[in-house]
Write an enzyme that holds these catalytic residues in place. Structure first.
Site, PDB file in Angstrom:
ATOM      1  N   GLY A 253      -9.410  -6.360   9.432  1.00 43.53           N
ATOM      2  CA  GLY A 253      -8.293  -5.666  10.035  1.00 43.53           C
ATOM      3  C   GLY A 253      -8.005  -6.165  11.433  1.00 43.53           C
ATOM      4  N   ARG A 254      -8.643  -5.590  12.414  1.00 44.12           N
ATOM      5  CA  ARG A 254      -8.334  -5.886  13.811  1.00 44.12           C
ATOM      6  C   ARG A 254      -8.316  -7.375  14.150  1.00 44.12           C
ATOM      7  NH1 ARG A 254     -11.177  -1.061  17.395  1.00 44.12           N
ATOM      8  NH2 ARG A 254     -10.368   0.692  16.143  1.00 44.12           N
TER       9      ARG A 254
ATOM     10  N   GLN B 162       0.835  -1.198   0.000  1.00 45.51           N
ATOM     11  CA  GLN B 162       0.000   0.000   0.000  1.00 45.51           C
ATOM     12  C   GLN B 162       0.878   1.258   0.000  1.00 45.51           C
ATOM     13  OE1 GLN B 162      -2.312   1.609   3.375  1.00 45.51           O
ATOM     14  NE2 GLN B 162      -4.138   1.125   2.167  1.00 45.51           N
TER      15      GLN B 162
ATOM     16  N   ARG C 252      -7.722   2.204  -2.773  1.00 49.29           N
ATOM     17  CA  ARG C 252      -8.564   2.207  -1.579  1.00 49.29           C
ATOM     18  C   ARG C 252      -9.223   3.567  -1.409  1.00 49.29           C
ATOM     19  NH1 ARG C 252      -7.097   1.246   4.870  1.00 49.29           N
ATOM     20  NH2 ARG C 252      -8.624  -0.393   5.188  1.00 49.29           N
TER      21      ARG C 252
ATOM     22  N   TYR D   9      -5.908  10.814   4.172  1.00 45.31           N
ATOM     23  CA  TYR D   9      -4.519  11.062   3.825  1.00 45.31           C
ATOM     24  C   TYR D   9      -4.453  11.858   2.516  1.00 45.31           C
ATOM     25  CZ  TYR D   9      -3.795   8.006   7.746  1.00 45.31           C
ATOM     26  OH  TYR D   9      -3.826   7.475   9.012  1.00 45.31           O
TER      27      TYR D   9
END
Length: 363
Positions: A316-317, A98, A226, A179
């Site tokens: 994810g987590r 990424q 993404r 971002y």
């Protein structure tokens, strides 16, 4: 009916299942931002995923905004990432890098006193940021000049070249979660009146030109993007988010990329100014592979795949504490809890590579 455990093709890659390990910043690359043996072990432990996406990786020094996150802008970083890709090679699991630039989600402490940059000089209104010198208030960033925008696009291209040399299967362009690229897409943070601001065409231009640069290096099917259409993380979210992201996805559809990675508005943290966009909204216009992501359980992920709104589901987590997540989901084995964040970003193996695969307990 499709399930999470059915194979699927993404570009030239035949994935063994539809479970994706989502990109997650873990802060183990050290102050020089060079990937290491510990990171290689971390990704190797999680290779039963159909697809691995690395943690966000900065394309330049200017892109830095997180302590000890990895980079991909010099030869030492390339060699470091080769440790990861070579360890994974026997598993056959594709891994995409990424590509990341933090933009205004940074601080001058990361840049020898120079301000962070963004589309426009709009300060991030949020909690304090962790810098090398402690927790600090966010600062008002400096707007990139047109010349600096071109340089930043070149940084993404060089990062794409380095990712190929490092042995990755492809790259994911990070245009989500507040971002830099997201800062150009969102009218809340993009107040420019030049060719990079104002109209939908202009706000999309930076992402478009980044992708054109990356497409000079990688084939379309080896590139993912993404986005977070409903996202409010890092103080994002504009009134025109629906118009903006429907346009963005229409444009991305033309590129025939490997996949589009969408933060799913039905999961959590979505924009509160009206009904969120959902995966099925994008499925109507995006004809390629969609990876859904955001707080999924096995049941919610299965629903997205079964109804066709997503082709793959990213977790994810749960992957932090369950390196064997696909096996646990398939067999309905219990998951280790992932609520304790105290070791997420600490150095060393604790809370990183010390989670064991599930073992049956004797009756």
């Amino acid at each position: 009916m499709k399930t999470l455990f059915d194979p699927v093709s993404v570009g030239d890659y035949n994935l063994k299942n539809r479970i994706v390990m989502a990109p997650m910043t873990r802060g183990r690359a050290g102050s020089e931002r060079i990937p290491n043996d510990l990171m290689a072990e971390y990704y190797f432990q999680r290779a039963s995923a159909g697809l691995l996406i690395t943690e966000a990786t900065v394309v330049s020094k200017q892109g830095i905004g997180w302590i000890d996150s990895p980079g991909i802008y010099n030869s030492a970083m390339v060699k470091g990432w080769q440790k990861v890709t070579r360890k994974l090679e026997p598993t056959g699991t594709p891994i995409f890098l990424q590509l990341w630039h933090c933009g205004r989600a940074s601080h001058s402490d990361f840049h020898n006193g120079d301000l962070p940059v963004s589309a426009s000089a709009v300060r991030l209104d949020g909690d304090k940021i962790h810098t090398p010198l402690g927790k600090k208030e966010y600062e008002t960033p400096r707007a990139l000049t047109n010349g600096e925008i071109k340089t930043t696009i070149d940084d993404f291209k060089k990062a794409a070249v380095n990712a190929k040399e490092a042995g990755f299967s492809g790259v994911e362009v990070h245009a989500a979660n507040g971002y830099l690229i997201n800062q150009f897409l969102d009218s809340k943070t993009n107040l420019r009146d030049d060719e990079y601001g104002g109209s939908l065409v202009n706000k999309y231009r930076f992402l478009k030109e980044v992708l054109e640069a990356v497409l000079d290096v990688w084939s379309p099917k080896q590139i993912g993007v993404r986005i977070s259409p409903n996202g409010v993380f890092n103080d994002m979210g504009s009134d025109d988010f629906k118009e903006t992201f429907m346009y963005v996805v229409e444009e991305l559809n033309k590129l025939e990329l490997g996949y589009l990675h969408i933060m799913d508005g039905l999961a959590f943290g979505f924009h509160e100014k009206g009904k969120p966009l959902i995966l099925s909204d994008f499925r109507k216009i995006y004809k390629g592979i969609i990876v859904g992501n955001c707080g999924y359980t096995k049941e919610t992920a299965e629903k997205r795949v079964a109804n066709g709104s997503a082709d793959l589901a990213a977790f994810g987590r749960p992957y932090i504490t369950n390196p064997d997540l696909p096996e646990r989901l398939k067999n309905d084995w219990p998951l280790n809890p992932s609520e304790d964040m105290s070791l997420w970003y600490t150095p060393g193996p604790e809370g990183y590579t010390d989670y064991k695969p599930y073992t049956h307990q004797p009756a």
